[in-house]
Write an enzyme that holds these catalytic residues in place. Structure first.
Site, PDB file in Angstrom:
ATOM      1  N   LYS A   1      -1.076  -8.701   9.074  1.00  0.00           N
ATOM      2  CA  LYS A   1      -1.699  -7.893  10.109  1.00  0.00           C
ATOM      3  C   LYS A   1      -3.213  -7.800   9.926  1.00  0.00           C
ATOM      4  O   LYS A   1      -3.699  -7.692   8.810  1.00  0.00           O
ATOM      5  CB  LYS A   1      -1.094  -6.488  10.075  1.00  0.00           C
ATOM      6  CG  LYS A   1      -1.274  -5.754  11.374  1.00  0.00           C
ATOM      7  CD  LYS A   1      -0.984  -4.280  11.284  1.00  0.00           C
ATOM      8  CE  LYS A   1       0.436  -3.893  10.921  1.00  0.00           C
ATOM      9  NZ  LYS A   1       0.687  -2.466  11.215  1.00  0.00           N
TER      10      LYS A   1
ATOM     11  N   GLU B   1      -3.014  -3.698   6.605  1.00  0.00           N
ATOM     12  CA  GLU B   1      -3.939  -4.518   7.378  1.00  0.00           C
ATOM     13  C   GLU B   1      -4.987  -5.151   6.464  1.00  0.00           C
ATOM     14  O   GLU B   1      -5.323  -4.609   5.417  1.00  0.00           O
ATOM     15  CB  GLU B   1      -4.641  -3.642   8.427  1.00  0.00           C
ATOM     16  CG  GLU B   1      -3.678  -3.049   9.435  1.00  0.00           C
ATOM     17  CD  GLU B   1      -4.317  -1.965  10.291  1.00  0.00           C
ATOM     18  OE1 GLU B   1      -5.436  -1.535   9.959  1.00  0.00           O
ATOM     19  OE2 GLU B   1      -3.679  -1.553  11.269  1.00  0.00           O
TER      20      GLU B   1
ATOM     21  N   ARG C   1       7.010   3.554  16.270  1.00  0.00           N
ATOM     22  CA  ARG C   1       8.117   3.331  15.382  1.00  0.00           C
ATOM     23  C   ARG C   1       9.277   4.181  15.830  1.00  0.00           C
ATOM     24  O   ARG C   1       9.077   5.139  16.547  1.00  0.00           O
ATOM     25  CB  ARG C   1       7.816   3.766  13.935  1.00  0.00           C
ATOM     26  CG  ARG C   1       6.693   3.050  13.308  1.00  0.00           C
ATOM     27  CD  ARG C   1       6.525   3.414  11.862  1.00  0.00           C
ATOM     28  NE  ARG C   1       5.591   2.473  11.257  1.00  0.00           N
ATOM     29  CZ  ARG C   1       5.933   1.320  10.702  1.00  0.00           C
ATOM     30  NH1 ARG C   1       7.208   1.008  10.601  1.00  0.00           N
ATOM     31  NH2 ARG C   1       5.041   0.503  10.232  1.00  0.00           N
TER      32      ARG C   1
ATOM     33  N   GLU D   1       1.431  -5.625  18.642  1.00  0.00           N
ATOM     34  CA  GLU D   1       1.962  -4.374  18.107  1.00  0.00           C
ATOM     35  C   GLU D   1       1.225  -3.239  18.783  1.00  0.00           C
ATOM     36  O   GLU D   1       0.043  -3.370  19.104  1.00  0.00           O
ATOM     37  CB  GLU D   1       1.695  -4.336  16.594  1.00  0.00           C
ATOM     38  CG  GLU D   1       2.777  -3.689  15.786  1.00  0.00           C
ATOM     39  CD  GLU D   1       2.512  -3.824  14.289  1.00  0.00           C
ATOM     40  OE1 GLU D   1       3.124  -4.701  13.662  1.00  0.00           O
ATOM     41  OE2 GLU D   1       1.688  -3.068  13.770  1.00  0.00           O
ATOM     42  N   ASN D   2       1.913  -2.123  18.992  1.00  0.00           N
ATOM     43  CA  ASN D   2       1.192  -0.976  19.528  1.00  0.00           C
ATOM     44  C   ASN D   2       0.527  -0.226  18.391  1.00  0.00           C
ATOM     45  O   ASN D   2       1.040  -0.184  17.284  1.00  0.00           O
ATOM     46  CB  ASN D   2       2.127  -0.059  20.312  1.00  0.00           C
ATOM     47  CG  ASN D   2       3.303   0.369  19.494  1.00  0.00           C
ATOM     48  OD1 ASN D   2       3.854  -0.427  18.742  1.00  0.00           O
ATOM     49  ND2 ASN D   2       3.693   1.626  19.606  1.00  0.00           N
TER      50      ASN D   2
ATOM     51  N   HIS E   1     -11.410  -0.921  17.500  1.00  0.00           N
ATOM     52  CA  HIS E   1     -12.075  -1.183  18.771  1.00  0.00           C
ATOM     53  C   HIS E   1     -13.177  -0.206  19.106  1.00  0.00           C
ATOM     54  O   HIS E   1     -13.889  -0.381  20.075  1.00  0.00           O
ATOM     55  CB  HIS E   1     -11.046  -1.207  19.899  1.00  0.00           C
ATOM     56  CG  HIS E   1     -10.229   0.039  19.970  1.00  0.00           C
ATOM     57  ND1 HIS E   1     -10.590   1.116  20.711  1.00  0.00           N
ATOM     58  CD2 HIS E   1      -9.064   0.369  19.356  1.00  0.00           C
ATOM     59  CE1 HIS E   1      -9.679   2.082  20.563  1.00  0.00           C
ATOM     60  NE2 HIS E   1      -8.751   1.650  19.749  1.00  0.00           N
TER      61      HIS E   1
ATOM     62  N   HIS F   1       0.841  -1.182   0.000  1.00  0.00           N
ATOM     63  CA  HIS F   1       0.000   0.000   0.000  1.00  0.00           C
ATOM     64  C   HIS F   1       0.883   1.241   0.000  1.00  0.00           C
ATOM     65  O   HIS F   1       2.080   1.155   0.233  1.00  0.00           O
ATOM     66  CB  HIS F   1      -0.886   0.011   1.250  1.00  0.00           C
ATOM     67  CG  HIS F   1      -0.097   0.032   2.521  1.00  0.00           C
ATOM     68  ND1 HIS F   1       0.415  -1.102   3.103  1.00  0.00           N
ATOM     69  CD2 HIS F   1       0.294   1.057   3.296  1.00  0.00           C
ATOM     70  CE1 HIS F   1       1.075  -0.772   4.192  1.00  0.00           C
ATOM     71  NE2 HIS F   1       1.026   0.531   4.332  1.00  0.00           N
TER      72      HIS F   1
END
Lengths: 877, 532
Positions: B360, B246, B478, B445-446, B365, B159
């Site tokens: 991923k 994702e 990152r 992963e955060n 949420h 992407h």
């Protein structure tokens, strides 16, 4: 990776033996060694590949009789070891005078326009010019000043000048804290409407403040001087006050020096000595310790210590070397005892300058280590020789220039270090702690390095508006004007105080407001107030109001921040209600934390008998008007605003009744409190002739512009003019009013859009007060106008939570989607009796009024994005 | 270098021998090596890097040996190894001009991480930049990481990105110019320009080739270019399955003003290929009217589910109707088959390598506590009340032996906005449970570095140590100014140190003999590097 030269050296005090340690350049020294016919025994190790016939037994050469300067009798000394270390000493030195100013304009590397370029400028590619600095005409305090003058016309829209300095001779670049020097004109760039004329400023990195150089003259090294250089930048500007900034410019360079360490043993006493000899000038302190047995831990040598020695934290000694007689360097002779296996040291030149051996401590093996080096070979004709021990303890010479070998050598060393470190560490817990500390320090250093580079290299592709810019307004000129993409929501009405828990109620709507697309919310005045609505403040530091208490307020602000909405506090600075009466029974004595007396009240309102100066603006008659000309008042208010920013978390201000005092004071307050956004309420009457509103409202908007100007453009103002004209235009179906004679919008937004906060209603004009209510039923036309137009639109709470919500949210999303901002380009395409139409940024078209309008049929296809009674909005697809 | 490694191996092999003998045997080796002295920081920097490199060799050579030994010595179950930590490199570590961005900072950062005990870094590779087979900048970074003693997790991103600017390959934009429908499209005809629509996966829209063919070639090229790194340096390969890497639709609103995404999002099924597929599908179930477009009553991007529109209403929303079920299964089905197809292509190209694959899933949420879970629906995850949308995803991952990366390991419920009815904790555990059921390993992963903070680190730790979760590793995103800034860096170091350097309890402190074995074996975990 120290350079190690093993050679027999006659031990003599250095001043007598200039030939042994030549004043050098290393290369010539080596050359001499190589050429000399007499046998020279240089290092040491032989690689497995070296031929057997090159191996020799290392001769130990006795020195001749020499004088020993002070310490002990070493007449019969045996030289065991000598090693010369190259040193790199940092030094602050002069900037060459031929400076080139590399100038480039605007945040994104645009080249300055031709009329701005000073003579003699050279164009560099297409993004900058180079301008040589000239010796200035003015001499200040005997310093020469170098300067470059750049004149420019304020009509040229530039936002900032960036520059860096280049030293012509060396090509070295000078930046400011790792970034460009920057002179920002952010406000002037938007001020094209109101300011003209020419401005200029000068840059002079001059004031060559010649400080007598510390120095040292080692042969072969160039003489150095130390200068400090200042850059002064002055900017004169009509609306911006004088601007003067100094940047220090310092340059560091490394200077090569050497240090030779020899180990000798007295034949008589078997006492060992370490001799230091260096060309380092000035006071040189040897910070040293010894290692015992197999340890690698620094320990304090046994006494006696050499003269001028201090014990440093029970870990090391600090001994000052003695200057040589010829003044060129220092030397010293330290006694050590038999058990010592090695001497470790670093050099200290001053508080801030320490020298070590390419990153490691200097390390001089003594004692048995030497004897275990059974075999030595000489490696004549090589420049680099490395001392390497393999695991069996055999000495080798790697006589190769090849870097890869050096590399592998390091790896080997690392393995060894690792192994030995682990073993010694397991036995010595304390040491591991020390080592751990130093690793942590190293990590911190690396992280800091990475941080500074990352931080300074961000802007290369940054968005026009980055978060960090928003949070940290430019230091030079704080400006409460946001990013330009703000959409305000007035988060209360005239009745909001009734429930006593407005903060809690609004708290439940934060997500909704955010999802509607608002980026800024304006909260009601937070202070204790005589009137329940909050506009008659009393104790400024008491934030329990009829809207809720301080904790609820903080909670609310936090909630808004969580959903990405900034918060404006409504601050009333014009007037303040008193706590007490004076002896005449007049209410003009204040209480609370700001317990001012009647000197804080303006003198020209007889009701309150103030002893201050005359008011600098209009009077608000219901309460004592504060005299902002008093320093203590201003300081207290600045402190209060900063407290509000910090304590509550407000991002900016809505300033109540700013007609009451001079805008220049507002500028002070804004600069002190550094809000993200600020808007003032400057509300006075429009011009009418015989009861009919004039078409030309320039005088009215000029008064608002004047106020903004007085604040130096640090705050915006509500566009009352636009509201007034909309009233008449919509009420009487006179849409032609929405275009002034220059084809621009007739309100403040037509002249200074980036400072205009457009609105159609607020708690005073509408709500239950209705002092100047927007024509009923036509609100959506008003919003279609302000939400598509430049300027910063503000939407009133009552309208958001009404049947209009859906339509308003549509308009807001059109605005966001098309990135319309306060500076968007507006083209009015129609302004007739019954219809007004405009195209914004060539992306959005809007019409209001019952008349017919279709956007121009060009290459674009227009789709209707929103419509309602007497308005329609199109987008390009 | 060659020489160095050889010696490493020699030493590594010597190690057990030396240990088995006795400590005295080691002494000469250590004592005679005092030529190098107690290091000051600058030398430490170099040294740690080199040590890190040694570790790579020792890992294999010594660890096995040690493991045997320790089982012999004690029957006690060793504590579960702590999940290794990776740190993501900046997305634009290689800029759109194919040069390494701020390499000095990267270098310093890598050293710092290595010294700190981080296991490796995640290198994001952009399809658009490496497309001309120009891998040199990426290889340079891989080498930097290897030299710093770090492992590598490579992310192959199919992407693009707007900020930083990482566009898709030029031929994609050319193709899009003539046929804009190859991009995802929303109801208002906004196109998402950073990822190809799933509907064109097998259509020859890129100059006669299908995206899948082009992806496969890209994987092959990558494999060829990085062949030197597979044995020892690269630990995983992450395959980007969609927008932001994702497995999702780009249902989030177009970026504006960096505002947090909180609304429900919009369905992205309005490119002509999607619409055609929907039509076909509707005709198959004999409901041609259902195939005319997406749901008419779905709200706009930033709306909350109960504002005005019907589709996601808690009770009697359209999502629960047969039409809603039809549409949502079709919409999520397209996503699943895309994931399946792309993972097969990736396993064809990379499957025989020793390095496992990862991919991923999104972590949407917001509104998880509602019945309709609208923002998951618009993202393509059919995970409503009473229907587990992650099971089917986990089964696809299991089929391709692919690890699942779940971003959002740092989020906890109490930090969320109540009105958003969000529940990151229950969503996280739902996904992990689905993975466990299908035997898929999970990488945490955060979701956003800026918001991690102290609470976030505690939450990460809690998740990592949760025995029910059994996370495989952690990727922390990152590296960049936020990572190293004074507000965050101390928290991060403290976190990493607590992860890689557990405190010994007094009774499980090893005796000397054992200590050596542990030191040697745990070098792989960087444990000792902290103390050296």
């Amino acid at each position: 990776m120290a350079l190690v030269h093993w050679k027999p050296v006659l031990h003599r005090p250095p001043q007598e033996t200039p030939g042994v340690i030549p004043r050098w350049k290393r290369r010539s020294f080596l050359g001499r060694q190589i050429c000399r016919p007499r046998p020279v025994f240089r290092s040491i190790c032989c690689s497995k590949s070296s031929k057997d016939d090159r191996k020799r037994t290392r001769p130990i050469v006795s020195s001749g009789a020499t004088q020993t300067p002070s310490l002990a009798d070493v007449d019969e000394a045996k030289l065991l070891f000598t090693e010369t270390f190259p040193l790199k000493r940092p030094q602050t030195i002069a900037l060459q005078q031929d400076m080139i100013l590399l100038l480039h304009i605007c945040s994104e590397w645009d080249q300055p326009p031709p009329e701005m370029r000073p003579p003699d400028s050279v164009v560099i590619k297409d993004y900058a010019i180079e301008t040589p600095l000239k010796k200035g005409t003015s001499l200040s305090e005997g310093h020469i000043i170098y300067e470059a003058q750049i004149d420019f016309d304020s009509n040229i829209p530039i936002s900032a000048i960036h520059f860096v300095l280049k030293e012509e001779e060396t090509g070295a670049w000078f930046q400011h804290k790792g970034r460009d020097f920057r002179i920002s004109f952010t406000d002037s760039s938007n001020g094209g409407n109101t300011v003209d004329g020419s401005r200029g400023f000068s840059i002079w990195p001059g004031a060559l403040n010649q400080i007598p150089g510390m120095l040292l003259k080692a042969e072969g090294s160039t003489s150095k001087q130390k200068y400090s250089k200042d850059t002064k930048i002055l900017k004169h500007d009509r609306i911006i006050a004088r601007f003067n900034k100094e940047f220090p410019i310092l340059k560091e360079e490394f200077v090569s020096n050497f240090m030779t360490v020899s180990l000798t043993r007295s034949e008589d006493t078997h006492q060992k000595f370490v001799q230091f000899d260096t060309d380092l000038p000035g006071d040189v302190v040897v910070h040293w310790g010894v290692c015992k047995a197999d340890g690698r831990k620094w320990e304090i040598p046994t006494t006696p210590h050499p003269p001028r020695t201090k014990i440093f934290r029970q870990k090391a000694l600090q001994t000052v070397l003695q200057p040589k007689e010829d003044g060129q360097g220092n030397w010293g002779l330290f006694p050590i005892d038999e058990e010592t296996s090695a001497v470790v040291f670093v050099l200290k030149l001053n508080e801030y300058t320490w020298l070590n051996n390419m990153g490691a401590d200097f390390f001089v093996p003594t004692g048995n280590v030497i004897n275990s080096l059974a075999e030595f070979g000489s490696a004549l004709g090589t420049e680099t020789s490395e001392l390497v021990n393999d695991s069996t303890g055999q000495a080798q010479v790697t006589a190769e220039k090849d870097n890869s070998v050096t590399y592998s050598y390091e790896i080997i060393k690392e393995i060894k270090n690792l192994v030995s470190d682990i073993s010694s560490e397991r036995s010595k817990g304390a040491k591991s702690k020390e080592a751990q500390e130093s690793i942590l320090q190293e990590i911190e250093k690396l992280a800091a390095e990475a941080y500074s580079i990352f931080r300074s290299s961000i802007p290369s592709y940054a968005e026009p508006v980055t978060d960090s810019d928003l949070l940290k307004p430019a230091v030079e000129l704080t400006s409460g004007t946001g990013s330009g993409y703000e959409i305000l929501c007035q988060g209360f009405n005239w009745e909001s105080h009734r429930s006593g828990k407005w903060y809690a109620e609004l708290s439940a709507k934060t997500v909704e407001l955010s999802s509607l697309g608002f980026t800024v919310v304006w909260l009601p005045p937070p202070t204790e107030s005589v009137s329940p609505e909050g506009y008659m403040p009393k104790d400024l530091y008491n934030l329990d109001s009829r809207y809720g208490n301080i904790d609820e307020l903080k909670q609310l602000v936090k909630r808004f921040h969580e959903v990405g909405v900034k918060v404006l506090g409504d601050v009333v600075l014009n007037h303040r209600c008193a706590h007490y009466q004076n002896k005449n029974g007049v209410w003009n004595i204040f209480g609370g934390r700001l317990n001012w007396d009647d000197r804080a009240v303006v003198a020209d309102d007889p009701h309150f008998q103030g002893r201050g100066n005359k008011s600098s603006g209009d009077s608000f008659h219901a309460a004592p008007n504060i005299d902002h000309s008093q320093d203590f008042v201003r300081n207290d208010l600045k402190e209060w605003l900063c407290w509000l920013r910090k304590e509550v978390g407000y991002d900016g201000w809505r300033l109540d009744f700013v007609r009451g005092f001079w805008g220049g004071y507002v500028k002070d307050y804004i600069e002190a409190s550094e809000p993200y956004f600020a808007v003032g309420e400057y509300w006075d009457s429009l011009s009418y002739t015989y009861g009919e509103m004039d078409h030309n409202q320039d005088a009215h908007r000029q008064r608002i512009i004047d106020w903004i100007n007085a604040t130096n453009g640090t705050a915006g103002a509500f566009d009352v003019t636009t509201k007034g004209i909309l009233h008449t235009a919509l009420e009487r179906c006179e849409y032609w009013r929405l275009c002034d004679e220059h084809g621009k919008p007739p309100g403040v937004v037509g002249w200074w859009p980036s400072r205009a906060v457009t609105f159609i209603e607020n708690h005073d004009t509408g709500s239950t007060q209705g002092h100047w209510r927007f024509p009923s039923g036509k609100e959506m036309q008003g919003y279609a106008y302000i939400l598509t137009h430049p300027g910063t639109p503000a939407v009133f709470y009552d309208h958001i939570f009404s049947h209009c919500q859906h339509d308003i949210s549509k308009l807001i999303s059109i605005r966001n989607r098309n990135k319309i901002n306060c500076r968007s380009m507006l083209k009015i395409t129609k302004a007739e009796r019954d219809v007004y139409a405009a195209v914004i940024d060539e992306k959005v078209a809007v019409k209001i009024g019952p008349g017919h309008y279709e956007p121009p049929n060009g290459s674009k296809r227009w789709n209707v994005a929103a419509e309602g009674v007497n308005y329609r909005v199109w987008e390009t697809s | 270098m060659e020489l160095g490694l050889k010696v490493n191996q020699a030493t590594a092999k010597l190690e057990p021998f030396l240990i088995a003998q006795n400590k005295v045997a080691r002494k000469p080796a250590t004592e005679t090596n005092n030529a190098a002295c107690l290091s000051l920081p600058r030398s430490l920097r170099k040294r740690a890097i080199k040590v890190g490199r040694i570790r790579v060799v020792q890992d294999e050579a010594v660890v096995a040996e040690k493991r045997m030994k320790s089982t012999k010595l004690s029957k006690v179950n060793p504590p579960r190894p702590r999940p290794p930590i990776f740190v993501g490199l900046p997305l634009d570590v290689v800029s759109d001009l194919n040069i390494v961005n701020h390499d000095k900072a990267i270098e310093a950062g890598l050293c710092a991480l290595s010294l700190l005990g981080v296991h490796g870094v995640d290198l994001p590779i952009s399809w658009g930049i490496a497309t001309d087979n120009s891998w040199s900048s990426y290889l340079a970074i891989a080498a930097m990481a290897r030299d710093a003693g770090l492992r590598l997790r490579v992310s192959l991103n199919l992407h693009g990105h707007e900020h930083p600017n990482l566009p898709l390959p030029k031929y994609v934009s050319r193709a899009a110019h003539s046929d804009p429908d190859i991009f995802f499209t929303d109801l208002s005809s906004n196109r998402y320009h950073d990822c190809l629509s799933f509907s064109v996966d097998d259509l020859p829209v890129l100059g006669g080739r299908t995206p899948m063919e082009v992806y496969e070639e890209f994987f092959h090229n990558f494999r060829h270019a990085f062949s030197d790194f597979f044995d020892s340096t690269i630990t995983d390969i992450t395959v980007g399955l969609g927008p932001n890497g994702e497995l999702r639709y780009p249902s989030f609103p177009p970026p504006s003003n960096n505002r947090p995404i909180i609304g429900v999002g919009e369905f992205q099924c309005y490119d002509k290929y999607m619409l055609a597929d929907l039509k076909r599908h509707a005709e198959d179930v004999c409901q041609p009217f259902w195939g005319l477009g997406g749901p008419h009553d779905a709200p706009r991007y930033n709306a909350s589910p109960n504002l005005g529109n019907n589709f996601f209403k808690e009770r009697n929303g359209s999502w629960e109707t047969p039409y809603g079920q039809f549409f949502l299964s079709w919409y999520s089905g397209i996503l699943l088959s895309h994931g399946d197809r792309l993972l097969s292509v990736a396993s064809n190209a990379l499957g025989d390598l020793p390095t496992p694959m990862c991919a991923k899933v999104p972590f949407v949420h917001w509104w998880h506590n509602t019945r309709s879970r609208p923002s998951q629906l618009t993202a393509g995850l059919y995970n409503t009340h009473g229907r587990d949308g992650y099971e089917s995803i986990a089964s696809i991952f299991a089929k391709h032996s692919c690890k699942m990366i779940i971003p959002g390991i740092e989020l906890s419920d109490r930090d969320q906005h109540q009105e958003l009815q969000s529940s990151p904790e229950s969503l996280f555990s739902q996904i992990v449970t689905a993975c466990k059921k299908h035997g898929v390993r999970v990488v945490g992963e955060n979701s956003s570095l800026i918001r991690v903070g102290g609470n976030g680190f505690n939450r990460i730790k809690k998740n990592l140590f949760d025995n029910n979760m059994r996370l495989d590793s952690l990727t922390y995103h990152r590296m960049g100014v936020e990572l190293f800034c004074p507000e965050n860096w101390p928290l991060f170091t403290e976190f990493v140190r607590s992860m890689v350097q557990p405190k010994w309890d007094s009774d499980d402190k090893p005796n000397n003999e054992e200590a050596f074995s542990i030191i040697a074996s745990e070098l792989g975990n960087d444990q000792e590097m902290q103390r050296v």
